[in-house]
Design a protein around this motif. Structure first.
Motif, PDB file in Angstrom:
ATOM      1  N   PRO A   1     -13.297  -2.534  12.138  1.00 43.12           N
ATOM      2  CA  PRO A   1     -14.446  -2.578  13.042  1.00 43.12           C
ATOM      3  C   PRO A   1     -14.475  -3.825  13.922  1.00 43.12           C
ATOM      4  O   PRO A   1     -15.169  -3.854  14.924  1.00 43.12           O
TER       5      PRO A   1
ATOM      6  N   LEU B   1      -4.329  -0.028  11.035  1.00 44.84           N
ATOM      7  CA  LEU B   1      -4.474   0.378  12.435  1.00 44.84           C
ATOM      8  C   LEU B   1      -5.561   1.436  12.611  1.00 44.84           C
ATOM      9  O   LEU B   1      -5.615   2.425  11.902  1.00 44.84           O
ATOM     10  N   GLY B   2      -6.431   1.185  13.567  1.00 47.72           N
ATOM     11  CA  GLY B   2      -7.420   2.189  13.934  1.00 47.72           C
ATOM     12  C   GLY B   2      -8.694   2.177  13.116  1.00 47.72           C
ATOM     13  O   GLY B   2      -9.616   2.898  13.413  1.00 47.72           O
ATOM     14  N   GLN B   3      -8.775   1.373  12.087  1.00 49.57           N
ATOM     15  CA  GLN B   3      -9.946   1.469  11.207  1.00 49.57           C
ATOM     16  C   GLN B   3     -10.758   0.188  11.149  1.00 49.57           C
ATOM     17  O   GLN B   3     -11.826   0.161  10.553  1.00 49.57           O
TER      18      GLN B   3
ATOM     19  N   ARG C   1       0.815  -1.210   0.000  1.00 46.04           N
ATOM     20  CA  ARG C   1       0.000   0.000   0.000  1.00 46.04           C
ATOM     21  C   ARG C   1       0.852   1.264   0.000  1.00 46.04           C
ATOM     22  O   ARG C   1       0.321   2.373   0.032  1.00 46.04           O
TER      23      ARG C   1
ATOM     24  N   HIS D   1      -6.064  -5.077   7.657  1.00 49.57           N
ATOM     25  CA  HIS D   1      -5.592  -4.195   6.583  1.00 49.57           C
ATOM     26  C   HIS D   1      -6.589  -3.975   5.462  1.00 49.57           C
ATOM     27  O   HIS D   1      -6.523  -2.965   4.783  1.00 49.57           O
ATOM     28  N   LEU D   2      -7.514  -4.890   5.278  1.00 46.40           N
ATOM     29  CA  LEU D   2      -8.525  -4.628   4.245  1.00 46.40           C
ATOM     30  C   LEU D   2      -9.394  -3.452   4.657  1.00 46.40           C
ATOM     31  O   LEU D   2     -10.021  -2.794   3.831  1.00 46.40           O
ATOM     32  N   TYR D   3      -9.425  -3.171   5.962  1.00 48.69           N
ATOM     33  CA  TYR D   3     -10.209  -2.030   6.429  1.00 48.69           C
ATOM     34  C   TYR D   3      -9.363  -0.764   6.519  1.00 48.69           C
ATOM     35  O   TYR D   3      -9.823   0.258   6.997  1.00 48.69           O
ATOM     36  N   GLY D   4      -8.108  -0.868   6.115  1.00 44.51           N
ATOM     37  CA  GLY D   4      -7.276   0.330   6.129  1.00 44.51           C
ATOM     38  C   GLY D   4      -6.194   0.310   7.196  1.00 44.51           C
ATOM     39  O   GLY D   4      -5.453   1.259   7.332  1.00 44.51           O
TER      40      GLY D   4
ATOM     41  N   VAL E   1      -6.896  -9.721   6.461  1.00 44.04           N
ATOM     42  CA  VAL E   1      -8.320  -9.506   6.201  1.00 44.04           C
ATOM     43  C   VAL E   1      -8.949  -8.575   7.233  1.00 44.04           C
ATOM     44  O   VAL E   1      -9.487  -7.527   6.892  1.00 44.04           O
ATOM     45  N   ALA E   2      -8.824  -8.966   8.502  1.00 42.09           N
ATOM     46  CA  ALA E   2      -9.579  -8.218   9.515  1.00 42.09           C
ATOM     47  C   ALA E   2      -8.985  -6.849   9.789  1.00 42.09           C
ATOM     48  O   ALA E   2      -9.675  -5.957  10.249  1.00 42.09           O
TER      49      ALA E   2
END
Lengths: 343, 183, 547, 194
Positions: free
Chosen positions: A116, A112-114, A61, A107-110, A104-105
């Motif tokens: 859910p 650290l900190g993102q 990324r 880095h797919l959400y962006g 998955v849980a």
């Protein structure tokens, strides 16, 4: 041009994360003492995988590697996975779990900190649904033969009969549910010599280790006291109430609090700031919800320990909890002012 | 077989009657959605979307005839708001209708203006004042920057001038996160 | 002992107050040129009354208050007006504003001063004096004081000497040295407002100031209460101080006067006293000069003094990399050192990388909630950040973005080092701009719809007129054919009517067509176009040559 | 009484229409971008589903079974449900235009929404009586609404997340739905405990 404020308090995310890691050490020490050094292998394996996965995703990324690897959040996830998975699980189970958590849980959400959902708990749920057998083979208490554990983790053929033993939670659930038996809690927990009177010999000491580490975290101001308190109080109250009604069918609070992942959940999982609720009232609701669901799943559900599922279920509710529990803003409280004048 | 047909036919007739009654009973007049869409559009009345004004475009969006990304003056921000209102996916501004430009106002070069009143008639918001054979001028605060007056001017004396930043219109910028690679 | 109230959140940064209070207040020398910005108050600019070349006297009004919120502006010293032009002024944007450039003659000749006896002057007259003496809030907001002094039904008057921001000590020194002035001004304001109680709130880290003020207060009026409030930033924020002293919470969008409270800065109170009993307008103020300098100290500075000349007095150290105006929590880095000191300037801090280290890189927010614990407005800063970052401005407003006082506590405690206030400033100004656009759009819609309605009406009128004419003609024709024999004389009438109708029709067709199409222009217009085009070409040619 | 509780619990949580039976995904993905519309859609579906279960029970017991027309079940149910949906649409259009605009393409889709047809069919298969059918429909719809609202809450927050470009929008929503489905597996076995 830089804008105000120009001064900040010395505090950082990595300091928080490394304090969390340090707080896990007493629990790990107890783990090693009662169940052998295999857990250390698993922790090392998980840590290496987590850092490698984190580095790979960050590189892909185009994010600064050093900055994010140093924050220690991947290590916290890795250690939690190692501690919640059976310490004699084959190596690939841990590696797969960590990959699910980090890639998955998280880095797919962006990153650290993102995220859910709590990454470690996602990994646990995925693995227990995919490999229910492997995920419930726990070492027997007092079994500390490192060579056998090494073979169990890395060996091609796993001769586990000697070391595997049902955890107290598992035993209680399967025996009590057998049709046509008149099994009681006391019968199950007392009949087997390896189960102590609290939560199963060995496991209560690990739980005490987590408790000690967790109290230190509270003292350090890393976690708020509300989450563990709400969690333990709810779990204690509900299990106590049902044990009062029928002590033969429902295990009491000491059992529930000191067995399985209760302490780990109270101090290290429910307190994850990213996936948990942030408002004061929200934190209490969140932690109490996990405890309640944990007890329900432990007592009536199909899985031995409910912490992971309960955490995910409450993670799902977090946005709504936070939304509905916002405190009134300065000057917008409906209550009267001290002088009795209405705004 | 006959029973089956009869049963289905009876059902169809009954349900059809119920629906027909409801269609009359709950008839909707007008479309309040158009108002809401029109409220988001920038009201430049520039026609860049291909419709003669903002309201017709709003009508077209509400009817599903037009996409939400045809309004260059509204920009990405406007598209985002439309997507939000209509529950649609955000999409970038479609190139064929023009590009987002900085906010400008029309300025008439008064040395050149011949007082032909063509721009007066083109202005959708009556922001140009003047009379035949007299110099025209733009009331800057009323000008929407639609550029419709530029083309009709026979002497090309109208220029679009971007609005300069003043103390009152100055905005704090979006914070730029500086992450040093070395850190 | 007065019962004090607490407020949520707040922080305790190192105060750094001792550095600049060791030396007594000094008077800064006059600079070679004074740059006096026209607009120094919140609200509208005053109207300039002098022009380049005019001689001015010290304290002479150079701009008069206009309608709306504006106060007068005065020459800080005697001399000549060099120019009235746009110069860089002290604002984070670095934009220029209109300034009067005054060249001092060094004589310091005062205009004739007119002291007033507060006891024998009507409230209206006193308020006019405040306005004509150019008084604004000296705590930083620069709100015109005459407006605040006009409140009715005020129960409690609070004089704010809390000075909670680190480094700043100008109010502290003012209280130590000019306690009499502050108390005098405070009593005048109390009488003006008809307030029952008068409280002076001072943070308890300023024992000398508290002692000095207590002494001054007992001498003047034993009913005046000097209250030591606990030291905690931002206790000096107006809302926070009112909360601490009275327990009232002033919500966003409401003024303290709605709750029977009014609050003035100590500097403003002292300036009120000077303006009324000595007739002196606001032309100088105390400014703290501190930070990375050899001689940190408070100076009495003439309004309009360029910051770079002021800084030189304190001998900044070699590693100073920028200068802050205001405190480190809410001040801003000066984009240009030639900017002048204004009425709201309380402090200049020389910053160095050691005193104010460059921020470590921003990490993502982990929703730890530390900001919510520190926020004195009791907001949810992490949510505001989350929505401001993704430009979800509607949600920002739902979470009460505008209740944020930009005190910086959240950014101070953030473990991820997020520059939270920057996001709020951005979101606030975006929302304001958006609301302005919305207003403009609504206005444009109204005008457009009005135009459409007018065009429609014109069309209908035209159609109606045509129809009426046609009907008339027809009727006439009919009448003509009917009475052919009986009235031969009417034949000419009929013809006339016919011709008239045709001509009217032609007029209707040609008049509007005249200007709607370029190709149908008259020869005269065509000629004009040619001439204009020639002029245009000539103009562009000269413009090209110039550049 | 307890049996009704187990029916609701089973239909809403243990065998959640969306997360466990994987029915009704179209409106689930389509109308969950905003909490407000999710709630509206949830209630519309609740209404339709409860009614659909009740009516289909009548059609089945009084029409199809006595006349031995069980082979017409799917067809008859579709026609009935379609009419109910149409009715709902007309009412919504009158009462909430924004909701109508948002549901615009989904309301007709409720007609062919597998959840709305699937739940009555499952219901008939379970041999529930009249009241049980309604309770089952209500439970399933409550589960659907719950799923929709929770999902919308998460998606609203995800809007601000720095999701990798290729995963933005529907992709990350699908992954989220997957993890939620995983979490709901935790309820497994609760309805069997008696």
């Amino acid at each position: 041009m830089l804008n105000s404020p120009y001064i900040t308090k010395p505090a950082s995310v990595s300091a928080v994360m490394f304090k969390v890691l340090a707080a896990l050490l007493p629990g790990i020490a107890a783990y090693v003492w009662f169940f052998g050094a295999g857990i250390l292998l698993q922790i090392a394996l998980a840590s290496i995988t987590a850092l490698a996965a984190e580095a790979a995703v960050l590189a892909m990324r185009g994010k600064p590697l050093g900055l994010f690897l140093k924050d220690g959040s991947a290590l916290v996830t890795a250690w939690l996975i190692a501690l919640t998975f059976p310490s004699i699980a084959p190596w690939w189970l841990i590696v797969l779990g960590v990959l699910v958590a980090i890639v998955v849980a998280k880095h797919l959400y962006g990153g650290l900190g993102q995220n859910p959902f709590n990454p470690a708990m996602v990994a646990f749920c995925v693995m227990i649904v995919a490999y229910p057998q492997l995920m419930s083979q726990w070492p027997a208490a007092g079994f500390t033969d490192f060579a056998a554990e090494f073979r169990a983790i890395f060996g091609a053929d796993r001769h586990l009969d000697a070391i595997v033993m049902a955890t107290p939670l598992d035993a209680l659930r399967t025996v009590l549910r057998l049709p046509e038996t008149r099994a009681t809690v006391e019968g199950v927990l007392g009949s087997n010599a390896t189960f102590g009177n609290i939560g199963g010999r060995g496991w209560e000491w690990v739980a005490l280790g987590y408790l000690a580490g967790g109290l230190w975290l509270i003292q350090q101001g890393v976690i708020s006291w509300r989450v563990p308190t709400a969690f333990l109080a709810t779990l204690g109250l509900i299990s106590g109430a049902f044990a009062l009604v029928d002590a033969t069918q429902y295990a009491g609070p000491t059992f529930h609090l000191f067995t399985g992942g209760a302490m780990l959940g109270a101090f290290f999982i429910a307190t994850d700031p990213v996936s948990g609720a942030t408002t004061v009232r929200g934190q209490i609701i969140f932690a109490a919800g996990i405890a309640l669901l944990t007890w329900i799943i432990r007592t009536f559900g199909a899985y031995p320990d409910g912490i992971a599922f309960a955490t995910l279920l409450m993670n799902i509710c977090v946005p709504l909890i936070d939304m509905r529990t916002q405190r009134p803003v300065f000057g917008r409280k409906t209550g009267k002012t001290p002088d009795g004048r209405q705004p | 077989m006959i029973t089956a047909l009869l049963v289905m036919a009876l059902g169809a007739v009954l349900l059809g009657a119920a629906l027909g009654y409801a269609a009359v009973k709950f008839r909707v007049e007008g479309d309040p959605l158009v108002e809401k869409i029109d409220g988001i559009l920038p009201q430049t009345q520039c026609g860049q979307c291909g419709y003669p004004g903002c309201r017709p475009y709003a009508q077209a969006i509400a009817n599903g005839d037009a996409d939400i990304n045809c309004c260059p003056p509204g920009g990405e921000d406007g598209i985002r708001k439309l997507a939000d209102l209509l529950g649609r996916e955000f999409k970038p501004l479609s190139g064929e209708h023009g590009v987002e430009k900085p906010k400008s106002v029309a300025v008439i070069d008064e040395n050149v203006c011949i007082g032909c009143t063509l721009c007066l008639q083109a202005c959708p918001v009556d922001a140009i004042v003047g009379a035949a054979k007299q110099m025209h001028t733009v009331i800057a605060p009323q000008c929407t920057g639609c550029e419709l007056c530029v083309a009709p001017c026979p002497v090309d004396c109208i220029a679009m001038v971007p609005i300069a930043e003043s103390m009152d219109s100055w905005k704090w910028k979006y914070p730029v996160i500086e992450i040093r690679k070395a850190a | 002992m007065r019962r004090l109230f607490g407020f949520w959140g707040g922080i305790k940064p190192d105060s750094h107050k001792n550095e600049s209070t060791r030396l007594p207040v000094a008077k800064a020398p006059l600079p070679s040129l004074l740059t006096v910005p026209l607009r120094q108050n919140a609200g509208a600019s005053p109207r300039i009354m002098v022009k380049a070349g005019d001689p001015v006297l010290k304290g002479q009004m150079i701009a008069a208050p206009e309608d709306g919120l504006s106060v007068a502006l005065h020459a800080p010293t005697s001399g000549h007006v060099r120019a009235i032009e746009a110069r860089a002024i002290a604002h984070p944007s670095g934009l220029a504003g209109i300034c009067a450039i005054i060249e001092p003659d060094g004589a310091e000749r005062w205009v004739e001063l007119e002291p007033l006896d507060a006891a024998r002057t009507s409230p209206e007259q006193l308020r006019r004096r405040l306005r004509e003496a150019g008084l604004v809030g000296m705590g930083g907001a620069a709100f015109p004081s005459y407006v605040k002094a006009g409140g009715t039904a005020i129960d409690t008057l609070i004089i704010n000497g809390a000075e909670c921001e680190p480094w700043i000590t100008c109010d502290d020194m003012l209280m130590r040295t000019r306690g009499e002035d502050i108390v005098g001004g405070a009593i005048m304001l109390r009488e003006l407002l008809g307030a029952r109680k008068l409280l002076i709130g001072i943070e308890d880290n300023k024992p000398e100031a508290i002692a000095a003020m207590r002494a001054a207060a007992t001498r003047a009026d034993p009913g005046l209460e000097v209250v030591a409030v606990p030291t905690r930033y931002p206790a000096g924020g107006e809302k926070q101080l009112i909360r601490v002293l009275t327990g009232l919470e002033i919500p966003y969008g409401k003024l303290p006067s709605h709750f029977g409270v009014q609050c003035f800065n100590v500097g403003t109170a002292a300036a009120v006293h000077r303006a009324v009993s000595r007739g002196k307008p606001l032309i100088s103020r105390l400014v703290t000069l501190t930070g990375n300098v050899a001689e940190p100290r408070n100076y009495e500075v003439a309004i309009g003094m360029p910051v770079n000349e002021l800084i030189a007095l304190a001998h900044p150290q070699a590693d100073t990399d920028r200068y802050l105006m205001g405190g480190p929590m809410m001040g801003f880095a000066l984009p240009d050192l030639a900017v002048p000191v204004v009425k709201a300037t309380n402090c200049i801090i020389a910053a160095s990388p050691t005193l104010f280290p460059a921020p470590t890189p921003e990490m993502p927010c982990i929703r730890c909630g530390a900001c919510a614990q520190a926020c004195p407005a009791e907001l949810a800063p992490y949510e505001l950040y989350w929505f401001a970052r993704s430009q979800n401005l509607g949600k920002c407003q739902e979470y009460h973005l505008f209740d944020c006082i930009e005190c910086g506590c959240c950014a101070f405690v953030c473990p991820s080092r997020i520059r939270l206030v920057d996001y709020y400033r951005y979101a606030k100004s975006s929302i304001r701009a958006r609301e302005k656009d919305k207003l403009a759009a609504d206005h444009a819609r109204e005008r457009y719809e009005f135009r459409l309605a007018r065009e429609e009406r014109e069309k209908q009128d035209k159609a109606a007129k045509l129809a009426a004419k046609a009907a008339e003609t027809k009727a006439k024709l009919a009448r003509a054919s009917a009475g052919d024999e009986s009235a031969p004389a009417s034949e000419s009438d009929d013809k006339k009517a016919l011709i008239e109708a045709a001509m009217a029709k032609a007029r209707e067709q040609t008049t509007p067509a005249l200007n709607t199409d370029v190709h149908r222009m008259t020869a005269e217009q065509q000629a004009q176009v040619t001439v204009a085009e020639a002029r245009h070409a000539a103009a562009t040619a000269t413009a090209a040559k110039d550049t | 009484m307890a049996s009704y509780l187990f029916i609701v619990l089973g239909a809403a949580l243990v065998n959640n229409v969306v997360f466990v039976r994987i029915l009704g995904l179209c409106p689930f993905m389509g109308v969950s971008k905003k909490l407000e519309t999710a709630i509206g859609m949830g209630f519309a579906t609740t209404f339709v589903l409860t009614l659909a279960c009740g009516t289909s029970y009548f059609i089945d017991t009084w029409l199809l079974v006595p006349y031995e027309l069980i082979y017409l079940r799917t067809l008859a149910f579709i026609v009935t449900i379609a009419s109910i949906v149409q009715l709902t649409e007309l009412i919504i259009e009158k009462t909430s235009p924004v909701l109508h605009q948002v549901l615009g393409i989904y309301l007709p889709l409720i007609t062919t929404n597998c959840a709305v047809l699937g739940v009555p069919l499952l219901n008939i298969g379970m041999r529930h009586d009249m009241l049980e059918s309604m309770v089952f429909g209500l439970g399933a719809a409550a589960g659907f609404t719950l799923a929709l609202i929770l999902f919308a809450g998460i998606r609203e927050r995800l809007e601000g997340a720095d999701v990798p470009v290729h995963f933005r929008g529907t992709a990350i929503a699908m992954i989220t739905a997957g993890i939620m489905s995983l979490a709901f597996l935790g309820f497994a076995g609760l309805d069997k405990y008696k």
